[in-house]
Design a protein around this motif. Structure first.
Motif, PDB file in Angstrom:
ATOM      1  N   SER A 128       8.903  33.277  33.493  1.00  0.00           N
ATOM      2  CA  SER A 128       9.044  31.953  34.114  1.00  0.00           C
ATOM      3  C   SER A 128      10.380  31.836  34.839  1.00  0.00           C
ATOM      4  CB  SER A 128       8.922  30.845  33.069  1.00  0.00           C
ATOM      5  OG  SER A 128       7.622  30.820  32.518  1.00  0.00           O
ATOM      6  N   ILE A 131      10.260  33.948  38.075  1.00  0.00           N
ATOM      7  CA  ILE A 131       9.502  33.245  39.117  1.00  0.00           C
ATOM      8  C   ILE A 131      10.337  32.109  39.698  1.00  0.00           C
ATOM      9  CG2 ILE A 131       7.481  31.792  39.551  1.00  0.00           C
ATOM     10  CD1 ILE A 131       6.039  33.459  37.361  1.00  0.00           C
ATOM     11  N   GLU A 132      11.033  31.403  38.840  1.00  0.00           N
ATOM     12  CA  GLU A 132      11.874  30.291  39.289  1.00  0.00           C
ATOM     13  C   GLU A 132      12.947  30.779  40.265  1.00  0.00           C
ATOM     14  OE1 GLU A 132      14.910  27.822  36.763  1.00  0.00           O
ATOM     15  OE2 GLU A 132      12.901  26.969  36.442  1.00  0.00           O
ATOM     16  N   GLU A 135      11.301  31.420  43.641  1.00  0.00           N
ATOM     17  CA  GLU A 135      10.929  30.167  44.281  1.00  0.00           C
ATOM     18  C   GLU A 135      12.165  29.458  44.853  1.00  0.00           C
ATOM     19  OE1 GLU A 135       8.090  28.885  45.050  1.00  0.00           O
ATOM     20  OE2 GLU A 135       6.727  30.223  43.968  1.00  0.00           O
ATOM     21  N   ARG A 157      -1.321  40.675  36.093  1.00  0.00           N
ATOM     22  CA  ARG A 157      -2.142  39.487  35.808  1.00  0.00           C
ATOM     23  C   ARG A 157      -1.267  38.254  35.580  1.00  0.00           C
ATOM     24  NH1 ARG A 157      -4.789  43.166  32.294  1.00  0.00           N
ATOM     25  NH2 ARG A 157      -6.674  44.016  33.240  1.00  0.00           N
ATOM     26  N   GLU A 158      -0.159  38.432  34.870  1.00  0.00           N
ATOM     27  CA  GLU A 158       0.725  37.297  34.598  1.00  0.00           C
ATOM     28  C   GLU A 158       1.248  36.694  35.893  1.00  0.00           C
ATOM     29  OE1 GLU A 158       1.783  35.683  31.668  1.00  0.00           O
ATOM     30  OE2 GLU A 158       0.025  36.744  30.906  1.00  0.00           O
ATOM     31  N   TYR A 159       1.711  37.547  36.795  1.00  0.00           N
ATOM     32  CA  TYR A 159       2.264  37.040  38.058  1.00  0.00           C
ATOM     33  C   TYR A 159       1.170  36.486  38.963  1.00  0.00           C
ATOM     34  CZ  TYR A 159       7.020  38.470  37.075  1.00  0.00           C
ATOM     35  OH  TYR A 159       8.275  38.558  36.525  1.00  0.00           O
ATOM     36  N   GLU A 161      -1.458  34.906  37.994  1.00  0.00           N
ATOM     37  CA  GLU A 161      -1.857  33.597  37.474  1.00  0.00           C
ATOM     38  C   GLU A 161      -0.741  32.560  37.527  1.00  0.00           C
ATOM     39  OE1 GLU A 161      -4.871  32.761  36.705  1.00  0.00           O
ATOM     40  OE2 GLU A 161      -5.612  34.786  37.108  1.00  0.00           O
ATOM     41  N   ARG A 162       0.517  32.999  37.436  1.00  0.00           N
ATOM     42  CA  ARG A 162       1.612  32.045  37.239  1.00  0.00           C
ATOM     43  C   ARG A 162       2.533  31.859  38.442  1.00  0.00           C
ATOM     44  NH1 ARG A 162       4.148  34.068  31.603  1.00  0.00           N
ATOM     45  NH2 ARG A 162       5.727  32.515  32.181  1.00  0.00           N
ATOM     46  N   SER A 163       2.386  32.704  39.460  1.00  0.00           N
ATOM     47  CA  SER A 163       3.349  32.650  40.558  1.00  0.00           C
ATOM     48  C   SER A 163       2.657  32.589  41.917  1.00  0.00           C
ATOM     49  CB  SER A 163       4.259  33.882  40.518  1.00  0.00           C
ATOM     50  OG  SER A 163       3.564  35.029  41.020  1.00  0.00           O
ATOM     51  N   ASN A 164       3.464  32.569  42.958  1.00  0.00           N
ATOM     52  CA  ASN A 164       2.958  32.566  44.328  1.00  0.00           C
ATOM     53  C   ASN A 164       3.200  33.910  45.016  1.00  0.00           C
ATOM     54  OD1 ASN A 164       2.058  29.756  44.475  1.00  0.00           O
ATOM     55  ND2 ASN A 164       4.228  29.229  44.329  1.00  0.00           N
ATOM     56  N   LYS A 190      -8.005  36.813  44.552  1.00  0.00           N
ATOM     57  CA  LYS A 190      -6.946  35.809  44.642  1.00  0.00           C
ATOM     58  C   LYS A 190      -6.270  35.767  46.013  1.00  0.00           C
ATOM     59  CE  LYS A 190      -7.283  34.558  40.289  1.00  0.00           C
ATOM     60  NZ  LYS A 190      -7.678  33.194  39.894  1.00  0.00           N
TER      61      LYS A 190
END
Length: 302
Positions: A128, A131-132, A135, A157-159, A161-164, A190
């Protein structure tokens, strides 16, 4: 040269890019190769702060000075090195990423990076926070988009689902078909692109790569590679050589936006560029290649 949209971004990358890691440390020669690549239709250049302890970024920066608008520039972050210390440490923290980008911008002689990529990653990372960081860099205008460079399906998979992220860089070739297991279909679903590195498998998948096959590759032994190379030499109607067949194989999947073979000589570079003019593989050729190569699975790093 054909250009493909990178994920859902506004970046359109040449289907054959340049993996800059193999440029070497001779500045004059390396700068000339980058110029030749751009002149030949390549607009996607991929480097990393890790390569030659930042020297590769410096060389790429020198090469694109005055030509920045002609290229889509990608680099990577996460492997931290400190002068005077042995080796590298993995650091995907927000603080490090936001500090490291400034060093990359300085070396690259630019005020923005088109594609900033996490150079690895594990499930134990503070994802998290990572990713922050990306961003915030987007909001600050220092990067346009971000992606990851990984061969770990669960991390990918984590990125996803959770990121751009707009892209995933991964090794992909006839000899390493592991992304076909789950990754490519997930990315296609995706709207995220794969950047395929290693399409000619360290030179094994070239007409003169017999010697390089002696050491084996992943779970292929030298006898298996010799037999596979013999079949590949006969694949198709003779209009492509083995390297072009290998590059076109990686480009055949719709999720793949670009391949980034390396080049340390003008001859290699021009040969890679020529792959963009080679005919795409037919469904029959794809089936034949898949019948003689392994559909491997990721046994580790899941």
């Amino acid at each position: 040269m054909k250009r493909n949209r990178l994920g859902k971004s506004e970046l359109y990358v040449s289907e054959v890019g340049l993996g800059c890691m193999s440029l070497g440390t001779d500045r004059e020669k390396a700068v000339a190769l980058v110029h030749e690549a751009i002149d030949g239709g390549i607009n996607f250049l991929d480097t990393a702060d890790l390569y030659n302890e930042g020297l590769n970024e410096e060389i790429v920066g020198e090469a694109i000075r005055g030509r920045r608008s002609e290229v889509i520039l990608a680099t990577k972050v996460g492997n931290r090195w400190e002068p005077g210390k042995e080796g590298w440490t993995w650091d995907p923290s927000k603080a490090y990423i936001k500090a490291a980008v400034k060093d990359s911008l300085r070396r690259l002689q630019t005020d923005y990076i088109d594609l900033y990529q996490l150079h690895g990653g594990t499930l134990e990372d503070p994802i998290s926070e990572t990713i922050e960081a990306f961003e915030e860099l987007k909001q600050e205008g220092l990067i346009r988009y971000y992606g990851i460079s990984s061969i770990r399906p669960n991390v990918i998979r984590e990125y996803v689902e959770r990121s751009n992220i707009v892209s995933v860089m991964s090794q992909y070739s006839i000899l390493d078909r592991r992304p076909e297991e789950h990754v490519l279909s997930l990315l296609a679903e995706k709207g995220i692109s794969l950047i395929a590195r290693g399409p000619v498998a360290k030179g094994i998948l070239t007409d003169d790569g017999a010697g390089k096959a002696e050491k084996g590759y992943l779970d292929y032994g030298k006898e298996e590679l010799s037999a596979l190379r013999a079949v590949l030499l006969e694949t198709g109607d003779g209009s492509r050589d083995m390297a072009h067949t290998a590059i076109r194989y990686a480009l055949a999947h719709p999720a793949v936006a670009t391949v980034i073979p390396g080049a340390s000589t003008s001859r290699q570079l021009l040969h890679n560029i020529a792959a963009s003019e080679a005919a795409p593989l037919t469904p029959h050729e794809l089936e034949a290649i898949q019948s003689i190569s392994r559909s491997s699975r990721y046994e580790q790093h899941r």
